[in-house]
Design a protein around this motif. Structure first.
Motif, PDB file in Angstrom:
ATOM      1  N   UNK A 203     -79.257 -34.249  70.809  1.00  0.00           N
ATOM      2  CA  UNK A 203     -77.845 -34.403  70.457  1.00  0.00           C
ATOM      3  C   UNK A 203     -77.747 -34.218  68.951  1.00  0.00           C
ATOM      4  N   UNK A 204     -77.075 -33.158  68.551  1.00  0.00           N
ATOM      5  CA  UNK A 204     -77.026 -32.826  67.130  1.00  0.00           C
ATOM      6  C   UNK A 204     -75.915 -33.586  66.424  1.00  0.00           C
ATOM      7  N   UNK A 205     -76.186 -33.892  65.180  1.00  0.00           N
ATOM      8  CA  UNK A 205     -75.182 -34.504  64.311  1.00  0.00           C
ATOM      9  C   UNK A 205     -75.356 -33.900  62.918  1.00  0.00           C
ATOM     10  N   UNK A 206     -75.232 -32.581  62.867  1.00  0.00           N
ATOM     11  CA  UNK A 206     -75.466 -31.868  61.613  1.00  0.00           C
ATOM     12  C   UNK A 206     -74.488 -32.266  60.521  1.00  0.00           C
ATOM     13  N   UNK A 207     -73.249 -32.577  60.905  1.00  0.00           N
ATOM     14  CA  UNK A 207     -72.275 -32.956  59.883  1.00  0.00           C
ATOM     15  C   UNK A 207     -72.708 -34.215  59.145  1.00  0.00           C
ATOM     16  N   UNK A 208     -73.330 -35.154  59.854  1.00  0.00           N
ATOM     17  CA  UNK A 208     -73.823 -36.363  59.197  1.00  0.00           C
ATOM     18  C   UNK A 208     -74.971 -36.032  58.246  1.00  0.00           C
ATOM     19  N   UNK A 209     -75.851 -35.125  58.652  1.00  0.00           N
ATOM     20  CA  UNK A 209     -76.976 -34.749  57.804  1.00  0.00           C
ATOM     21  C   UNK A 209     -76.519 -34.031  56.541  1.00  0.00           C
ATOM     22  N   UNK A 210     -75.425 -33.284  56.636  1.00  0.00           N
ATOM     23  CA  UNK A 210     -74.978 -32.454  55.526  1.00  0.00           C
ATOM     24  C   UNK A 210     -73.833 -33.064  54.732  1.00  0.00           C
ATOM     25  N   UNK A 211     -73.485 -34.310  55.020  1.00  0.00           N
ATOM     26  CA  UNK A 211     -72.378 -34.953  54.313  1.00  0.00           C
ATOM     27  C   UNK A 211     -72.768 -35.216  52.865  1.00  0.00           C
ATOM     28  N   UNK A 212     -71.850 -34.907  51.963  1.00  0.00           N
ATOM     29  CA  UNK A 212     -72.057 -35.214  50.547  1.00  0.00           C
ATOM     30  C   UNK A 212     -70.801 -35.898  50.029  1.00  0.00           C
ATOM     31  N   UNK A 213     -70.923 -36.723  49.006  1.00  0.00           N
ATOM     32  CA  UNK A 213     -69.747 -37.405  48.463  1.00  0.00           C
ATOM     33  C   UNK A 213     -68.758 -36.407  47.859  1.00  0.00           C
ATOM     34  N   UNK A 214     -67.471 -36.736  47.937  1.00  0.00           N
ATOM     35  CA  UNK A 214     -66.434 -35.870  47.375  1.00  0.00           C
ATOM     36  C   UNK A 214     -66.632 -35.631  45.887  1.00  0.00           C
ATOM     37  N   UNK A 215     -67.213 -36.608  45.195  1.00  0.00           N
ATOM     38  CA  UNK A 215     -67.429 -36.466  43.753  1.00  0.00           C
ATOM     39  C   UNK A 215     -68.318 -35.271  43.428  1.00  0.00           C
ATOM     40  N   UNK A 216     -69.211 -34.895  44.349  1.00  0.00           N
ATOM     41  CA  UNK A 216     -70.092 -33.756  44.116  1.00  0.00           C
ATOM     42  C   UNK A 216     -69.325 -32.436  44.124  1.00  0.00           C
ATOM     43  N   UNK A 217     -68.141 -32.430  44.722  1.00  0.00           N
ATOM     44  CA  UNK A 217     -67.348 -31.211  44.807  1.00  0.00           C
ATOM     45  C   UNK A 217     -66.316 -31.117  43.688  1.00  0.00           C
ATOM     46  N   UNK A 218     -66.236 -32.121  42.857  1.00  0.00           N
ATOM     47  CA  UNK A 218     -65.259 -32.130  41.766  1.00  0.00           C
ATOM     48  C   UNK A 218     -65.813 -31.358  40.574  1.00  0.00           C
ATOM     49  N   UNK A 219     -64.922 -30.715  39.873  1.00  0.00           N
ATOM     50  CA  UNK A 219     -65.320 -30.020  38.654  1.00  0.00           C
ATOM     51  C   UNK A 219     -65.476 -31.002  37.505  1.00  0.00           C
TER      52      UNK A 219
END
Length: 167
Positions: A137-153
């Motif tokens: 049972x895959x849960x790739x989204x959980x493995x690849x989750x990163x905090x929103x702060x990492x996407x901020x400029x």
């Protein structure tokens, strides 16, 4: 890695390309295949996002940096999901299926119905009728989750005082 090697890897054929960036042309479904796939595809995604920048990243506004990083995150996430599937398959037959229903027949008897598109993998599954298969049972989204702060400029304005003035 050349486009021919990347295309061959995605199609499941082995490429005899001397420019392959791994020690030798990897066999489909192996860790070497995942390495070659990830390296080539991740480089392509990054190059596509950064090659068209009119200004260097650090000269972009915070909002522009955020949009760039968010788009890059989405592209890289899809590529990494594919690589994770390659690695987890470990050269075995794999397929994705929709779980149509699950029925509990007794304390240790469960019946699951899967919906999947007909293909070579489905024939391999049919050959296993009456035998045993491994279900993951895959849960790739959980493995690849990163905090929103990492996407901020980076903020457009720097702090007035740096950390050295704090007591």
């Amino acid at each position: 890695m050349t486009d021919n090697t990347t295309a061959a890897l995605q199609q499941g054929t082995e490429a005899a390309d001397p420019q392959t960036l791994v020690s030798e042309d990897p066999e489909w479904g192996t860790a070497g295949h995942a390495e070659a796939f990830m390296l080539g595809n991740l480089m392509r995604v990054c190059k596509r996002r950064f090659a068209n920048l009119v200004e260097p990243f650090n000269k972009l506004s915070e909002q522009e940096q955020g949009r760039l990083l968010s788009g890059l995150h989405d592209d890289l996430k899809e590529e990494i999901k594919t690589a994770v599937r390659i690695i987890s398959a470990n050269g075995r037959v794999t397929f994705r299926a929709e779980v149509d229903s699950v029925q509990f027949k007794g304390p240790s008897d469960i019946k699951a119905t899967l919906k999947l598109v007909s293909g070579p993998e489905t024939h391999a599954l049919a050959d296993m009728a009456g035998g045993f298969v491994t279900v993951v049972i895959e849960s790739l989204d959980e493995l690849l989750a990163i905090p929103d702060a990492e996407l901020a400029g980076e903020p457009d304005t720097r702090p007035l005082f740096d950390a050295s003035t704090e007591d």
